[in-house]
Scaffold this active site. Structure first.
Site, mmCIF file in Angstrom:
data_model
loop_
_atom_site.group_PDB
_atom_site.id
_atom_site.type_symbol
_atom_site.label_atom_id
_atom_site.label_comp_id
_atom_site.label_asym_id
_atom_site.label_seq_id
_atom_site.Cartn_x
_atom_site.Cartn_y
_atom_site.Cartn_z
ATOM 1 N N LYS A 1 -12.403 6.522 1.459
ATOM 2 C CA LYS A 1 -13.806 6.674 1.831
ATOM 3 C C LYS A 1 -14.288 5.590 2.786
ATOM 4 O O LYS A 1 -15.368 5.730 3.359
ATOM 5 C CB LYS A 1 -14.688 6.666 0.580
ATOM 6 C CG LYS A 1 -14.673 7.953 -0.217
ATOM 7 C CD LYS A 1 -15.716 7.886 -1.326
ATOM 8 C CE LYS A 1 -15.754 9.172 -2.141
ATOM 9 N NZ LYS A 1 -16.795 9.093 -3.207
ATOM 10 N N LYS A 2 -13.523 4.517 2.953
ATOM 11 C CA LYS A 2 -13.993 3.473 3.864
ATOM 12 C C LYS A 2 -14.207 4.026 5.265
ATOM 13 O O LYS A 2 -15.173 3.685 5.933
ATOM 14 C CB LYS A 2 -13.023 2.295 3.905
ATOM 15 C CG LYS A 2 -13.605 1.093 4.676
ATOM 16 C CD LYS A 2 -12.597 -0.016 4.857
ATOM 17 C CE LYS A 2 -11.678 0.277 6.016
ATOM 18 N NZ LYS A 2 -12.393 0.183 7.327
ATOM 19 N N ASP B 1 -3.994 -3.566 -0.129
ATOM 20 C CA ASP B 1 -4.176 -2.995 -1.464
ATOM 21 C C ASP B 1 -4.943 -1.676 -1.438
ATOM 22 O O ASP B 1 -4.789 -0.847 -2.348
ATOM 23 C CB ASP B 1 -4.904 -3.994 -2.366
ATOM 24 C CG ASP B 1 -4.010 -5.148 -2.801
ATOM 25 O OD1 ASP B 1 -2.781 -5.053 -2.601
ATOM 26 O OD2 ASP B 1 -4.540 -6.147 -3.333
ATOM 27 N N HIS C 1 -4.551 0.759 0.797
ATOM 28 C CA HIS C 1 -3.535 1.795 1.007
ATOM 29 C C HIS C 1 -2.731 2.047 -0.271
ATOM 30 O O HIS C 1 -2.417 3.199 -0.602
ATOM 31 C CB HIS C 1 -2.563 1.373 2.116
ATOM 32 C CG HIS C 1 -3.184 1.214 3.461
ATOM 33 N ND1 HIS C 1 -3.386 -0.022 4.050
ATOM 34 C CD2 HIS C 1 -3.652 2.132 4.348
ATOM 35 C CE1 HIS C 1 -3.932 0.149 5.241
ATOM 36 N NE2 HIS C 1 -4.115 1.434 5.448
ATOM 37 N N GLN D 1 -5.775 7.486 19.616
ATOM 38 C CA GLN D 1 -7.082 7.104 19.100
ATOM 39 C C GLN D 1 -7.528 5.721 19.562
ATOM 40 O O GLN D 1 -8.585 5.249 19.143
ATOM 41 C CB GLN D 1 -7.108 7.191 17.572
ATOM 42 C CG GLN D 1 -6.262 6.165 16.845
ATOM 43 C CD GLN D 1 -6.102 6.511 15.378
ATOM 44 O OE1 GLN D 1 -5.477 7.507 15.026
ATOM 45 N NE2 GLN D 1 -6.681 5.694 14.506
ATOM 46 N N ASN E 1 0.622 -1.740 8.463
ATOM 47 C CA ASN E 1 -0.125 -2.963 8.148
ATOM 48 C C ASN E 1 -0.865 -2.764 6.824
ATOM 49 O O ASN E 1 -2.068 -2.970 6.731
ATOM 50 C CB ASN E 1 -1.079 -3.323 9.281
ATOM 51 C CG ASN E 1 -1.611 -4.747 9.164
ATOM 52 O OD1 ASN E 1 -0.980 -5.612 8.558
ATOM 53 N ND2 ASN E 1 -2.774 -5.000 9.738
ATOM 54 N N LEU E 2 -0.120 -2.383 5.812
ATOM 55 C CA LEU E 2 -0.694 -1.923 4.556
ATOM 56 C C LEU E 2 -1.322 -3.055 3.755
ATOM 57 O O LEU E 2 -0.867 -4.195 3.785
ATOM 58 C CB LEU E 2 0.388 -1.239 3.714
ATOM 59 C CG LEU E 2 1.122 -0.064 4.375
ATOM 60 C CD1 LEU E 2 2.109 0.548 3.385
ATOM 61 C CD2 LEU E 2 0.156 0.980 4.899
#
Length: 280
Positions: free
Chosen positions: A148-149, A31, A33, A57, A28-29
């Site tokens: 970093k998100k 920008d 990614h 997870q 589900n890429l």
């Protein structure tokens, strides 16, 4: 772009290379990614992405089956950005037996923030990332790129690599944002138009918390509570809005200097849970 479905095919495709640059994803890429892929390109002699929706997870109340699968669009984006090799294992390929052996990260890092509200989440993340590292980078070592998100996830993976002495360099990509400041996320697609317009309140809340923390003579939990109350008043259901030390994600104090801190937040807007962070 070559696509490998099995671990054996992956290793055969990687045999000529000495230093892969690897970007693991759940598909589900967006920008964000693609920016990580661009960051990875000059860091190795072959660029590898993975797409695997990791059941380990997802918590019992989280719908694994509803996670968006956008295979054709994902492949087109990876092809366009110059990905050399896509590892897209089926669940039976990556977990041919029940995965009873799992990685348990340090509770001091992994059992707070996301780990508090999603218990066991980082066990699932750590286990699949370690297994993907073994598949993609296990022979030669290499570089892996994460955003970093997912700040706490990045720190868990860095600690895992350091403490297990893995021959892998972890590179962090900056958070990509929409024009209004909302962090790009696969979950944004679940937002209605009105919710999407409201969603920018989360990064704004983190900006305000960071500013007030810098300006306060004695910053502390009272500022975090004010931020929680303000977001709750807008109809959100916040899990946390807090300031931590970047070094270990432990709660910040008045003695911690700006430039070493990060404000982190997670909150639910209607049915969609969003996370974000801001270094300051």
């Amino acid at each position: 772009m070559l696509i490998a479905r099995s671990i054996a095919d992956l290793r055969q495709a990687l045999a000529p290379y000495r230093h892969p640059a690897f970007v693991p994803t759940m598909g589900n890429l967006h920008d964000g990614h693609i920016a990580l892929m661009r960051l990875a390109k000059p860091l190795g002699d072959v660029t590898v992405a993975s797409i695997f929706v990791n059941r380990l997870q997802f918590l019992p109340h989280e719908d694994f089956d509803s996670y968006p699968r956008t295979w054709e669009a994902d492949c087109a984006q990876l092809q366009a950005v110059g990905c050399d090799l896509l590892f897209a294992p089926r669940e039976a390929d990556l977990y041919p037996q029940p995965q009873t052996f799992k990685l348990h990260p340090d509770p001091a890092l992994a059992d707070r923030l996301e780990g508090q509200f999603r218990p066991g989440f980082f066990v699932g993340v750590g286990t699949v990332v370690l297994k993907l590292f073994a598949c993609v980078l296990g022979k030669t070592g290499g570089t892996a790129v994460f955003g970093k998100k997912d700040y706490q996830q990045l720190m868990v993976i860095r600690q895992m690599v350091q403490q297990l002495a893995l021959p892998i360099e972890i590179v962090a990509g900056e958070t990509c944002r929409a024009a209004d400041g909302l962090a790009l996320s696969s979950r944004n697609g679940f937002l209605s138009l009105a919710e999407r317009q409201e969603a920018v309140a989360l990064p704004l809340a983190l900006q305000q918390l960071a500013r007030r923390w810098r300006e306060a003579r004695n910053p502390g939990p009272a500022l975090e509570q004010q931020a929680l109350d303000a977001l709750r008043a807008r109809g959100w259901q916040p899990d946390y809005l807090t300031v931590c030390r970047r070094a270990d994600l432990q709660p910040a104090t008045a003695q911690d200097a700006p430039g070493t801190l990060v404000a982190l937040g997670a909150a639910r807007l209607a049915t969609t849970r969003l996370i974000d962070n801001l270094e300051f």
